[in-house]
Design a protein around this motif. Structure first.
Motif, PDB file in Angstrom:
ATOM      1  N   THR A  11     -25.561 -31.804 -12.991  1.00  0.00           N
ATOM      2  CA  THR A  11     -26.853 -31.944 -13.645  1.00  0.00           C
ATOM      3  C   THR A  11     -26.772 -31.467 -15.090  1.00  0.00           C
ATOM      4  O   THR A  11     -27.279 -32.131 -15.996  1.00  0.00           O
ATOM      5  CB  THR A  11     -27.928 -31.142 -12.883  1.00  0.00           C
ATOM      6  OG1 THR A  11     -27.958 -31.576 -11.538  1.00  0.00           O
ATOM      7  CG2 THR A  11     -29.291 -31.316 -13.510  1.00  0.00           C
ATOM      8  N   GLN A  15     -27.383 -33.760 -18.379  1.00  0.00           N
ATOM      9  CA  GLN A  15     -28.415 -33.420 -19.365  1.00  0.00           C
ATOM     10  C   GLN A  15     -27.802 -33.195 -20.743  1.00  0.00           C
ATOM     11  O   GLN A  15     -28.373 -33.591 -21.744  1.00  0.00           O
ATOM     12  CB  GLN A  15     -29.177 -32.171 -18.922  1.00  0.00           C
ATOM     13  CG  GLN A  15     -30.095 -32.403 -17.762  1.00  0.00           C
ATOM     14  CD  GLN A  15     -30.771 -31.121 -17.307  1.00  0.00           C
ATOM     15  OE1 GLN A  15     -30.415 -30.020 -17.721  1.00  0.00           O
ATOM     16  NE2 GLN A  15     -31.752 -31.259 -16.433  1.00  0.00           N
ATOM     17  N   TRP A  16     -26.641 -32.551 -20.787  1.00  0.00           N
ATOM     18  CA  TRP A  16     -25.971 -32.258 -22.062  1.00  0.00           C
ATOM     19  C   TRP A  16     -25.656 -33.557 -22.808  1.00  0.00           C
ATOM     20  O   TRP A  16     -25.778 -33.628 -24.022  1.00  0.00           O
ATOM     21  CB  TRP A  16     -24.701 -31.454 -21.801  1.00  0.00           C
ATOM     22  CG  TRP A  16     -24.016 -30.991 -23.048  1.00  0.00           C
ATOM     23  CD1 TRP A  16     -22.999 -31.612 -23.704  1.00  0.00           C
ATOM     24  CD2 TRP A  16     -24.302 -29.816 -23.805  1.00  0.00           C
ATOM     25  NE1 TRP A  16     -22.632 -30.897 -24.807  1.00  0.00           N
ATOM     26  CE2 TRP A  16     -23.415 -29.775 -24.892  1.00  0.00           C
ATOM     27  CE3 TRP A  16     -25.223 -28.783 -23.645  1.00  0.00           C
ATOM     28  CZ2 TRP A  16     -23.417 -28.759 -25.835  1.00  0.00           C
ATOM     29  CZ3 TRP A  16     -25.222 -27.764 -24.583  1.00  0.00           C
ATOM     30  CH2 TRP A  16     -24.336 -27.761 -25.663  1.00  0.00           C
ATOM     31  N   MET A  19     -28.766 -34.817 -24.679  1.00  0.00           N
ATOM     32  CA  MET A  19     -29.478 -33.878 -25.557  1.00  0.00           C
ATOM     33  C   MET A  19     -29.210 -34.191 -27.019  1.00  0.00           C
ATOM     34  O   MET A  19     -28.123 -34.634 -27.384  1.00  0.00           O
ATOM     35  CB  MET A  19     -29.023 -32.436 -25.291  1.00  0.00           C
ATOM     36  CG  MET A  19     -29.535 -31.822 -24.062  1.00  0.00           C
ATOM     37  SD  MET A  19     -28.950 -30.106 -24.004  1.00  0.00           S
ATOM     38  CE  MET A  19     -29.099 -29.777 -22.289  1.00  0.00           C
ATOM     39  N   GLN A  27     -29.903 -24.702 -26.185  1.00  0.00           N
ATOM     40  CA  GLN A  27     -29.218 -24.425 -24.920  1.00  0.00           C
ATOM     41  C   GLN A  27     -28.177 -23.328 -25.092  1.00  0.00           C
ATOM     42  O   GLN A  27     -28.094 -22.401 -24.292  1.00  0.00           O
ATOM     43  CB  GLN A  27     -28.574 -25.724 -24.415  1.00  0.00           C
ATOM     44  CG  GLN A  27     -28.182 -25.706 -22.991  1.00  0.00           C
ATOM     45  CD  GLN A  27     -29.377 -25.841 -22.073  1.00  0.00           C
ATOM     46  OE1 GLN A  27     -30.485 -26.154 -22.476  1.00  0.00           O
ATOM     47  NE2 GLN A  27     -29.161 -25.567 -20.823  1.00  0.00           N
ATOM     48  N   ARG A  95     -33.073 -25.864 -18.124  1.00  0.00           N
ATOM     49  CA  ARG A  95     -33.915 -27.002 -18.507  1.00  0.00           C
ATOM     50  C   ARG A  95     -35.103 -27.198 -17.572  1.00  0.00           C
ATOM     51  O   ARG A  95     -35.614 -28.293 -17.436  1.00  0.00           O
ATOM     52  CB  ARG A  95     -33.101 -28.295 -18.603  1.00  0.00           C
ATOM     53  CG  ARG A  95     -31.873 -28.250 -19.448  1.00  0.00           C
ATOM     54  CD  ARG A  95     -32.096 -28.137 -20.909  1.00  0.00           C
ATOM     55  NE  ARG A  95     -32.783 -29.318 -21.423  1.00  0.00           N
ATOM     56  CZ  ARG A  95     -33.373 -29.319 -22.597  1.00  0.00           C
ATOM     57  NH1 ARG A  95     -33.379 -28.260 -23.349  1.00  0.00           N
ATOM     58  NH2 ARG A  95     -33.971 -30.398 -23.024  1.00  0.00           N
ATOM     59  N   SER A  98     -39.070 -26.287 -21.272  1.00  0.00           N
ATOM     60  CA  SER A  98     -38.502 -26.623 -22.570  1.00  0.00           C
ATOM     61  C   SER A  98     -38.588 -25.449 -23.545  1.00  0.00           C
ATOM     62  O   SER A  98     -37.765 -25.317 -24.428  1.00  0.00           O
ATOM     63  CB  SER A  98     -39.210 -27.843 -23.154  1.00  0.00           C
ATOM     64  OG  SER A  98     -40.594 -27.584 -23.270  1.00  0.00           O
TER      65      SER A  98
END
Length: 162
Positions: A11, A15-16, A19, A27, A95, A98
């Protein structure tokens, strides 16, 4: 090897990849802050254990002694504040949120005020006690209003999904 990776890692990598540069920056900062606070919590816990051990063995710990009680519980409350603060940063790093949530900041403020009441000098002026009580009431009401708003918003979302 890819199939054996924990879902959290998958995950995070997914997500990275999507981004923006600034989101990645946030982050990294959240992860570094989380690590720093974790070190502070561990060191503080070790110091607390050392002090309690010293009080128990060498100083014949008397929990009814007001100063000893204040010292030990002030340190415990400080650890709780640090842990709650770290938890809020970890939520950002995972995450789930936010930004740092206002409710969390208010909750940390309430814990800090509770700590202040624990360590309050018995001869504190009535004005100081009233100011602390007013601050606690204001933060408590604000927290309650935010929780009510979140509960109402969550209820509306579940109605929309039905």
């Amino acid at each position: 090897m890819n199939e054996k990776q924990p879902t959290l890692t998958k995950t995070f990598r997914a997500q990275w990849a999507v981004m923006t540069f600034y989101e990645r920056f946030e982050q990294v900062i959240a992860l570094v802050l989380s690590a720093v606070i974790a070190v502070i919590i561990v060191v503080s816990l070790l110091q607390l254990m050392s002090i309690v051990f010293t009080l128990l063995i060498l100083d014949a710990f008397n929990p009814l002694d007001h100063k000893v009680f204040q010292t030990v519980f002030a340190m415990i409350m400080t650890l709780l504040i640090a842990m709650e603060f770290k938890h809020s940063i970890v939520r950002v790093a995972l995450r789930r949120d936010s930004i740092i949530q206002v409710k969390t900041v208010i909750l940390i403020g309430l814990i800090a005020l509770a700590r202040k009441f624990v360590i309050l000098d018995p001869e504190a002026s009535p004005g100081k006690i009233a100011a602390l009580a007013d601050a606690t009431l204001a933060l408590g009401v604000t927290y309650w209003l935010l929780r009510e708003r979140d509960d109402r918003t969550a209820g509306e979302r579940s109605d929309d999904q039905s």
